[in-house]
Design a protein around this motif. Structure first.
Motif, PDB file in Angstrom:
ATOM      1  N   GLY A  37      28.890 -12.439  24.759  1.00  0.00           N
ATOM      2  CA  GLY A  37      29.843 -12.034  25.771  1.00  0.00           C
ATOM      3  C   GLY A  37      30.796 -10.938  25.347  1.00  0.00           C
ATOM      4  N   MET A  54      24.193 -10.919  33.408  1.00  0.00           N
ATOM      5  CA  MET A  54      24.889 -11.709  32.393  1.00  0.00           C
ATOM      6  C   MET A  54      24.305 -13.105  32.220  1.00  0.00           C
ATOM      7  SD  MET A  54      27.757 -11.639  30.437  1.00  0.00           S
ATOM      8  CE  MET A  54      28.982 -10.582  31.227  1.00  0.00           C
ATOM      9  N   GLY A  63      29.376 -16.412  29.108  1.00  0.00           N
ATOM     10  CA  GLY A  63      29.189 -15.488  30.221  1.00  0.00           C
ATOM     11  C   GLY A  63      30.288 -15.525  31.254  1.00  0.00           C
TER      12      GLY A  63
END
Length: 221
Positions: A37, A54, A63
């Motif tokens: 992330g 994502m 995420g």
């Protein structure tokens, strides 16, 4: 015009497969790949992509957190990065968290390739996308979440009768083209109505406007 994409997944083989699939589309441009992330946030801030695909569950920064950081970094109205969330887990908490963080769509990883491609195009163009397997429960959850500040009903009262009709159709999942046909309007007029709905209600995108439609009672799950 190409859709500029960053692909984020902590599993190299999965990430490579997604990149290969998307790269085959003539209107997709893969700008970069990320394995966690924080890397996704850094790349989004430096590359300003149209869309970040994502992964939900990742080490270091997950995420949902990454999505929130990317969306809050959207300061240029002419360059707004959208987030489409992917996960292998049917986890309502993750789905809800992703949408509240600002994601414009959510897909389970077992989705058909054609649906992933369609979702990318839809979200990149300003639409929203919810996997049918989770859409019903997410909409119901959003409908029961109180909004902060001005009430959701008051926000909906800001828009005209025609704009409420457009918002209701958006909440029922209709695309811009479908709304155009249903209301006998031009596509440009529908897009103008949607833009005004977002401005008047303070919604950052169509997904948040749809949530507002359910929260206000304009439409019911």
């Amino acid at each position: 015009m190409s859709i500029r994409i960053i692909v984020v997944d902590d599993q190299p083989l999965v990430r490579a497969g997604i990149v290969m699939l998307l790269s085959a589309e003539p209107d997709f441009e893969i700008l970069a790949e990320a394995a966690d992330g924080q890397e996704a946030v850094d790349l989004a801030r430096s590359h300003h992509p149209d869309l970040v695909l994502m992964d939900a569950r990742m080490p270091k920064v997950d995420g949902v957190t990454a999505t929130r950081l990317i969306i809050t970094s959207n300061t240029d109205p002419d360059c707004l990065t959208k987030v489409l969330m992917l996960t292998t887990f049917h986890d309502d908490e993750i789905v809800y968290g992703a949408l509240r963080a600002g994601a414009s769509g959510f897909l389970l990883k077992h989705v058909a390739p054609k649906d992933l491609i369609t979702a990318v195009r839809t979200v990149a163009s300003g639409g929203s996308w919810l996997d049918p397997a989770v859409a019903g429960k997410v909409i119901a959850a959003l409908a029961n979440v109180p909004t902060r500040g001005e009430g959701s009903s008051q926000l909906v009262e800001r828009i005209t009768k025609r704009e409420r009709e457009v918002l209701a159709l958006m909440a029922h999942g209709l695309s811009t083209a479908e709304i155009k046909d249903r209301l006998f309007l031009s596509e440009a007029t529908v897009k103008t109505h949607i833009a005004r709905i977002l401005i008047k209600t303070g919604s950052r995108d169509r997904a948040q406007a749809v949530a507002l439609a359910y929260q206000s009672g304009l439409v019911t799950p």
